[in-house]
Design an enzyme around this catalytic site. Structure first.
Site, PDB file in Angstrom:
ATOM      1  N   ASP A  22       0.785  -1.253   0.000  1.00  0.00           N
ATOM      2  CA  ASP A  22       0.000   0.000   0.000  1.00  0.00           C
ATOM      3  C   ASP A  22       0.811   1.295   0.000  1.00  0.00           C
ATOM      4  O   ASP A  22       0.244   2.370   0.156  1.00  0.00           O
ATOM      5  CB  ASP A  22      -0.972   0.066   1.203  1.00  0.00           C
ATOM      6  CG  ASP A  22      -2.304  -0.602   0.863  1.00  0.00           C
ATOM      7  OD1 ASP A  22      -2.463  -1.018  -0.299  1.00  0.00           O
ATOM      8  OD2 ASP A  22      -3.161  -0.698   1.744  1.00  0.00           O
ATOM      9  N   LYS A  25       3.180   1.400  -4.991  1.00  0.00           N
ATOM     10  CA  LYS A  25       3.989   0.870  -6.094  1.00  0.00           C
ATOM     11  C   LYS A  25       3.228   0.858  -7.414  1.00  0.00           C
ATOM     12  O   LYS A  25       3.739   1.283  -8.452  1.00  0.00           O
ATOM     13  CB  LYS A  25       4.458  -0.558  -5.762  1.00  0.00           C
ATOM     14  CG  LYS A  25       5.293  -0.646  -4.502  1.00  0.00           C
ATOM     15  CD  LYS A  25       5.664  -2.087  -4.149  1.00  0.00           C
ATOM     16  CE  LYS A  25       4.489  -2.952  -3.700  1.00  0.00           C
ATOM     17  NZ  LYS A  25       3.849  -2.511  -2.436  1.00  0.00           N
ATOM     18  N   THR A  26       2.009   0.327  -7.376  1.00  0.00           N
ATOM     19  CA  THR A  26       1.249   0.185  -8.618  1.00  0.00           C
ATOM     20  C   THR A  26       0.798   1.553  -9.139  1.00  0.00           C
ATOM     21  O   THR A  26       0.869   1.826 -10.342  1.00  0.00           O
ATOM     22  CB  THR A  26       0.050  -0.751  -8.400  1.00  0.00           C
ATOM     23  OG1 THR A  26       0.544  -1.990  -7.884  1.00  0.00           O
ATOM     24  CG2 THR A  26      -0.683  -1.021  -9.699  1.00  0.00           C
ATOM     25  N   HIS A  85       2.285  -8.989  -1.534  1.00  0.00           N
ATOM     26  CA  HIS A  85       3.566  -9.192  -0.888  1.00  0.00           C
ATOM     27  C   HIS A  85       4.145 -10.583  -1.130  1.00  0.00           C
ATOM     28  O   HIS A  85       5.321 -10.718  -1.476  1.00  0.00           O
ATOM     29  CB  HIS A  85       3.456  -8.935   0.611  1.00  0.00           C
ATOM     30  CG  HIS A  85       4.740  -9.198   1.315  1.00  0.00           C
ATOM     31  ND1 HIS A  85       5.864  -8.436   1.066  1.00  0.00           N
ATOM     32  CD2 HIS A  85       5.115 -10.153   2.185  1.00  0.00           C
ATOM     33  CE1 HIS A  85       6.862  -8.911   1.786  1.00  0.00           C
ATOM     34  NE2 HIS A  85       6.433  -9.948   2.481  1.00  0.00           N
TER      35      HIS A  85
HETATM   36  N1  LIG Z   1      -2.133  10.575  -1.173  1.00  0.00           N
HETATM   37  C1  LIG Z   1      -1.582   9.651  -1.933  1.00  0.00           C
HETATM   38  N2  LIG Z   1      -2.089   8.394  -1.978  1.00  0.00           N
HETATM   39  C2  LIG Z   1      -1.497   7.495  -2.770  1.00  0.00           C
HETATM   40  C3  LIG Z   1      -0.369   7.828  -3.578  1.00  0.00           C
HETATM   41  N3  LIG Z   1       0.002   6.722  -4.263  1.00  0.00           N
HETATM   42  C4  LIG Z   1      -0.842   5.747  -3.908  1.00  0.00           C
HETATM   43  N4  LIG Z   1      -1.762   6.202  -3.028  1.00  0.00           N
HETATM   44  C5  LIG Z   1      -2.860   5.426  -2.425  1.00  0.00           C
HETATM   45  O1  LIG Z   1      -2.329   4.393  -1.638  1.00  0.00           O
HETATM   46  C6  LIG Z   1      -3.097   3.185  -1.788  1.00  0.00           C
HETATM   47  C7  LIG Z   1      -2.229   2.047  -2.231  1.00  0.00           C
HETATM   48  O2  LIG Z   1      -1.703   2.289  -3.531  1.00  0.00           O
HETATM   49  P1  LIG Z   1      -1.162   1.104  -4.461  1.00  0.00           P
HETATM   50  O3  LIG Z   1      -0.553   1.750  -5.648  1.00  0.00           O
HETATM   51  O4  LIG Z   1      -2.197   0.091  -4.675  1.00  0.00           O
HETATM   52  O5  LIG Z   1      -0.046   0.518  -3.502  1.00  0.00           O
HETATM   53  P2  LIG Z   1       0.878  -0.778  -3.743  1.00  0.00           P
HETATM   54  O6  LIG Z   1       2.173  -0.468  -3.105  1.00  0.00           O
HETATM   55  O7  LIG Z   1       0.885  -1.134  -5.177  1.00  0.00           O
HETATM   56  O8  LIG Z   1       0.094  -1.850  -2.893  1.00  0.00           O
HETATM   57  P3  LIG Z   1       0.263  -3.478  -2.968  1.00  0.00           P
HETATM   58  O9  LIG Z   1       0.436  -3.858  -4.400  1.00  0.00           O
HETATM   59  O10 LIG Z   1      -1.012  -3.981  -2.377  1.00  0.00           O
HETATM   60  O11 LIG Z   1       1.467  -3.787  -2.133  1.00  0.00           O
HETATM   61  C8  LIG Z   1      -4.214   3.528  -2.775  1.00  0.00           C
HETATM   62  O12 LIG Z   1      -5.353   3.877  -2.076  1.00  0.00           O
HETATM   63  C9  LIG Z   1      -3.652   4.726  -3.520  1.00  0.00           C
HETATM   64  O13 LIG Z   1      -4.632   5.552  -4.056  1.00  0.00           O
HETATM   65  C10 LIG Z   1       0.125   9.167  -3.512  1.00  0.00           C
HETATM   66  O14 LIG Z   1       1.097   9.543  -4.162  1.00  0.00           O
HETATM   67  N5  LIG Z   1      -0.508  10.015  -2.684  1.00  0.00           N
HETATM   68 MG   LIG Z   2       0.389  -2.944  -6.091  1.00  0.00          MG
END
Ligand SMILES: Nc1nc2c(ncn2[C@@H]2O[C@H](COP(=O)(O)OP(=O)(O)OP(=O)(O)O)[C@@H](O)[C@H]2O)c(=O)[nH]1
Ligand SMILES: [Mg+2]
Length: 390
Positions: A22, A25-26, A85
């Site tokens: 969270d 990354k994506t 993960h």
């Molecule tokens: N405010 C803010 N929120 C963000 C940002 N990038 C991601 N988010 C939020 O953080 C949450 C997780 O984002 P993801 O891109 O799914 O994170 P991840 O690291 O890919 O998560 P996993 O694949 O589950 O490990 C989502 O609700 C996004 O909208 C950012 O730059 N700013």
């Molecule tokens: Mg992801």
């Protein structure tokens, strides 16, 4: 077929996003493709296309869906974003030998978390020498907090043998860049500039005999079986003979593609799909190795130097003894094996030890090859092959 052929105009590198669940990354991966699509050197891949399951990609010769491709002014990148993960760790240790550099995504709101540390440790163990930090969610926090997190990340990197003081740390917002906010679009550009400048072009072993660890196997109706993965060394062209180790078949390459484009020659470092003549789909599996015939002799016994992860790093809290039987993740393979700890007979969490391993089946091995040890779905050790016995 009327597909445009792949033209090699820029050096190709493999990178990936890593970091705690969270932390974004994506979202950042999608934002990178959006920024570069606007520059005209990539196509936008939205979040929900990056995050979908590999099976959905089984159309045409295509490569593992977790990859997106893009170009900066100076380079062509294949970028891998692992969904959850567990998948991340598995892919990282089995495929990360292939990563030329990594973007460590750390939420500026949350700071370093257990998986941040675990990924840094694994990256170091599998030989990812260059990390660029994306201090993400910088839109939402304050500068003071971001500065604290930056210090914390630099310390973590230093503790794991990276030059924490000089690693680029770029404040970004994947989310705002994705929304087109110019300030944050510029932050993603700055991140890409840092990757271009900081991650060096690795040495590619083009003259070595061809070797490709199989990541995925697909069938294309009417054409046959396709294996995908990143070329570890050497080159490959349609018409070349190859051995599929694990399946124990020799065959001929009848087609070659990268990101859906046909190519005349695949080189070390390329992410490719290889069409194999007359190989039944169920004969080949992830973990097999496609190699120049006679160039690799699989073995079962090897000696290794292994770091046993501590409980804090997500590893075991109790020691392991001679006779321990975990899973070994070697290239893309997942093989059971038995550990012999010699005189000491025991290895405690947090220690680096020498061990002899007897694998359950013959596997291509060589000195210097990195691998991970897993047990019950978690990583408990990371090691390097020292020597291989016949
Ligand atoms: N405010 C803010 N929120 C963000 C940002 N990038 C991601 N988010 C939020 O953080 C949450 C997780 O984002 P993801 O891109 O799914 O994170 P991840 O690291 O890919 O998560 P996993 O694949 O589950 O490990 C989502 O609700 C996004 O909208 C950012 O730059 N700013
Ligand atoms: Mg992801």
């Amino acid at each position: 077929m009327s597909k445009t052929a792949y033209v090699r105009t820029k050096p190709h590198l493999n990178i990936g996003t890593m970091g705690h669940v969270d932390h974004g990354k994506t979202t950042l991966t999608a934002a990178i493709t959006k920024v570069l699509a606007e520059r005209g050197t990539g196509s936008f891949v939205p979040f929900d296309r990056i995050d979908r399951a590999p099976e959905e990609a089984a159309r045409g010769i295509t490569i593992n869906i977790a990859h997106v491709e893009y170009e900066t002014d100076t380079r062509h990148y294949a970028h891998v974003d692992m969904p959850g993960h567990a998948d991340y760790v598995k892919n990282m240790v089995t495929g990360a030998a292939q990563l030329d550099g990594a973007i460590l995504v750390v939420s500026a709101l949350d700071g370093i978390m257990p998986q941040t540390a675990e990924h840094v440790l694994l990256a170091r163990q599998v030989g990812v020498d260059h990390i660029v930090v994306a201090l993400n969610k910088a839109d939402a926090g304050d500068e003071e907090l971001a500065e604290l997190v930056e210090l914390e990340v630099r310390e973590l990197l230093t503790a794991h043998g990276y030059p924490g003081g000089s690693v680029p740390v770029v404040r970004v917002s994947g989310l705002k860049a994705l929304e087109g906010d110019p300030r944050w679009t510029a932050s993603v550009e700055a991140l890409l500039d840092a990757v271009d400048a900081y991650v060096p072009m690795p040495e590619r072993y083009l003259d070595a005999p061809f070797l490709l660890p199989v990541e995925n196997v697909l069938t294309i109706t009417g054409r046959g079986t396709v294996v995908t993965g990143a070329v570890e060394r050497g080159t490959l062209s349609p018409g070349d003979r190859v051995a599929v180790l694990g399946a124990d078949v020799d065959t001929v390459v009848t087609g070659l593609e990268t990101f859906g484009k046909p190519m005349q020659q695949a080189q070390a470092g390329d992410n490719v799909a290889v069409l194999l003549r007359g190989v039944p789909r169920d004969a080949v599996r992830r973990g097999h190795v496609v190699a120049a015939p006679g160039s690799v002799v699989p073995a079962r016994r090897f000696s290794a130097r292994v770091y046993v992860l501590s409980g804090r790093e997500g590893g075991r809290s109790t020691p392991v003894f001679t006779g321990y039987r975990p899973q070994f993740y070697i290239r893309t393979a997942d093989v059971g094996g038995r550990v012999d700890l010699g005189q000491a007979g025991v290895a405690r969490p947090g220690e680096t030890v020498e061990m002899t391993v007897e694998l359950g089946r013959k596997t291509p091995l060589e000195p210097g090859l990195g691998f991970a040890i897993r047990e019950g779905g978690r990583t408990v050790g990371a090691g390097t092959v020292v020597s291989v016995s016949a």
